[in-house]
Design an enzyme around this catalytic site. Structure first.
Site, PDB file in Angstrom:
ATOM      1  N   THR A 134       0.888  -1.409   0.009  1.00 30.57           N
ATOM      2  CA  THR A 134      -0.019   0.072  -0.005  1.00 30.57           C
ATOM      3  C   THR A 134       0.841   1.318  -0.088  1.00 30.57           C
ATOM      4  OG1 THR A 134      -1.465   1.157   1.608  1.00 30.57           O
ATOM      5  CG2 THR A 134      -0.077  -0.201   2.534  1.00 30.57           C
ATOM      6  N   ASP A 135       0.243   2.472  -0.513  1.00 34.26           N
ATOM      7  CA  ASP A 135       0.986   3.724  -0.281  1.00 34.26           C
ATOM      8  C   ASP A 135       1.175   4.278   0.754  1.00 34.26           C
ATOM      9  OD1 ASP A 135      -1.533   4.282  -0.183  1.00 34.26           O
ATOM     10  OD2 ASP A 135      -1.522   6.023  -1.839  1.00 34.26           O
ATOM     11  N   GLU A 136       0.477   3.357   1.644  1.00 37.23           N
ATOM     12  CA  GLU A 136       0.336   4.069   3.117  1.00 37.23           C
ATOM     13  C   GLU A 136       1.449   3.782   3.924  1.00 37.23           C
ATOM     14  OE1 GLU A 136      -3.022   3.506   5.553  1.00 37.23           O
ATOM     15  OE2 GLU A 136      -4.512   3.735   3.723  1.00 37.23           O
ATOM     16  N   TYR A 159      -2.030  -0.630  10.879  1.00 32.43           N
ATOM     17  CA  TYR A 159      -2.072  -0.991   9.669  1.00 32.43           C
ATOM     18  C   TYR A 159      -0.974  -0.929   8.817  1.00 32.43           C
ATOM     19  CZ  TYR A 159      -3.311  -1.286   4.626  1.00 32.43           C
ATOM     20  OH  TYR A 159      -3.190  -1.548   3.397  1.00 32.43           O
ATOM     21  N   LYS A 163       2.262  -3.395   7.190  1.00 33.81           N
ATOM     22  CA  LYS A 163       2.456  -3.599   5.857  1.00 33.81           C
ATOM     23  C   LYS A 163       3.692  -3.207   5.452  1.00 33.81           C
ATOM     24  CE  LYS A 163      -0.115  -4.868   2.938  1.00 33.81           C
ATOM     25  NZ  LYS A 163      -0.707  -6.233   2.352  1.00 33.81           N
TER      26      LYS A 163
END
Ligand SMILES: Cc1cn([C@H]2C[C@H](O)[C@@H](COP(=O)(O)OP(=O)(O)O[C@H]3O[C@H](CO)[C@@H](O)[C@H](O)[C@H]3O)O2)c(=O)[nH]c1=O
Length: 339
Positions: A134-136, A159, A163
């Site tokens: 994810t870009d997060e 979260y 990741k």
């Protein structure tokens, strides 16, 4: 003919990927899914009888099971999507995110390494593990700039931290053992079958029910949106043509504030239902998400120039189609996110 192990193939993005791969006609798909609250057999019901499709209920943390499936089905790729994905849930209970996202990714790369290292040389060369992240992991942006593959990791939520940790494991398996892995970072997906805990299905559900539509903080946070089918096309390109050991960020150009999203979705619901009282009047500004990232944006240059990929679905068209789908699947919209 390729054989791909898709983990999390009964989830939102995974189920779209399974359909795309089966639809191509040159792929067998083994769908490994634990069917947690966010997995849904209905989402893959259309391919259930296809001779190129196998479903296995299993846990990615089970290394022996994953290794056995790879061997039994002679897989030549793994696309790993199985994950806990909802930021708010990770804030309420981080433990499950560490288990599924970190331990589960370990299960996938360790099983892949065991299988891959015993393959004949020609099959070792084509084998790939695509890790869908994810870009997060890059953290939060201010008003300007965009993430690219060289952006530093600065995850802010349990979260995104889980990741990020999973990305590091995948990278380490490439660096240490030579496992041919590729990491992808995508932005916010939308489309049919997204679980009604995420912004767009929540807005549709609340608008339809004429209930308050919760907007966190002041609604100015920005996300980079992409239709799930565009993301899945990118994953196929990356698997087939991406370079092992590389990272590809997927997206670009889909930036919108949360308020803009909410208003667009509300208008779309009003149009389909022929409502005269605007749903936007139901917007309620609520307490902000703790540690809420302000803005994500993806440059997307590498995937465009190296793999020739770009999004095809316009936001207006994608939202219209998505709203229409949810209005035809109101039972799914009512699924209890806390179940
Ligand atoms: C559920 C909900 C969300 N929000 C806000 C929080 C965020 O700024 C934005 C989108 O929220 P969510 O739909 O939960 O998605 P977000 O936190 O951005 O994360 C998504 O996008 C990520 C990619 O950027 C994925 O890795 C995550 O798995 C996915 O859940 O809307 C609201 O204002 N009200 C809401 O009720």
């Amino acid at each position: 003919m390729h054989t791909v192990l898709v983990t999390g193939g009964a989830g939102f993005i995974g189920s779209h990927l399974v359909h795309q791969l089966i639809g191509r006609g040159d792929c067998r798909v083994v769908n490994l899914d634990k069917l947690t609250y966010a997995g849904n057999s209905e989402a893959v019901a259309e391919v259930a009888g296809d001779r190129n499709y196998t479903f296995v209920k299993a846990d990615v943390c089970d290394v022996d099971r994953v290794a056995d499936l790879l061997k039994r089905h002679h897989c030549n790729a793994v696309i790993h999507l199985a994950a806990e994905t909802h930021v708010d849930r990770s804030i309420a209970g981080p433990g499950e995110f560490v288990r599924t996202n970190v331990q589960g990714t370990f299960g996938v790369v360790e099983a892949s390494k065991q299988y891959w290292s015993n393959l004949p040389a020609d099959q070792r060369d084509v084998f790939r593990v695509v890790h869908v992240s994810t870009d997060e992991v890059y953290g939060s942006l201010g008003d300007d700039g965009a993430f690219d593959e060289s952006s530093p990791y600065r995850p802010n939520s349990p979260y995104s931290a889980s990741k990020a940790a999973s990305d590091h494991l995948v990278r380490a398996y490439h660096q240490t053992y030579g496992l041919p892995t590729i990491i992808t970072h995508c932005g916010n997906n939308y489309g049919p079958w997204q679980f009604p805990e995420k912004l767009i299905p929540v807005v549709i559900r609340q608008a339809v029910a004429q209930q308050p539509i919760p907007v966190y903080g002041d609604g100015t946070n920005v996300r980079d949106w992409i239709h799930v089918s565009d993301h899945c096309r990118a994953l196929h390109q990356i698997w087939r043509h991406g370079r092992p050991g590389e990272v590809y960020d997927v997206g670009g150009g889909g930036e919108r504030s949360n308020l803009d999203i909410v208003k667009t979705v509300c208008q779309s619901v009003d149009t389909v239902l022929g409502r005269s009282e605007p749903s936007v009047d139901q917007i309620q500004f609520v307490r902000d998400r703790p540690g809420h990232d302000f803005r994500y944006a993806i440059r997307g240059e590498k995937i465009r120039s190296e793999l020739g990929w770009g999004p095809e679905v316009t936001f207006q068209e994608g939202i219209r189609e998505t709203v229409a789908w949810y209005l035809d699947h109101r039972d799914f919209l009512q699924t209890n996110p806390l179940a």
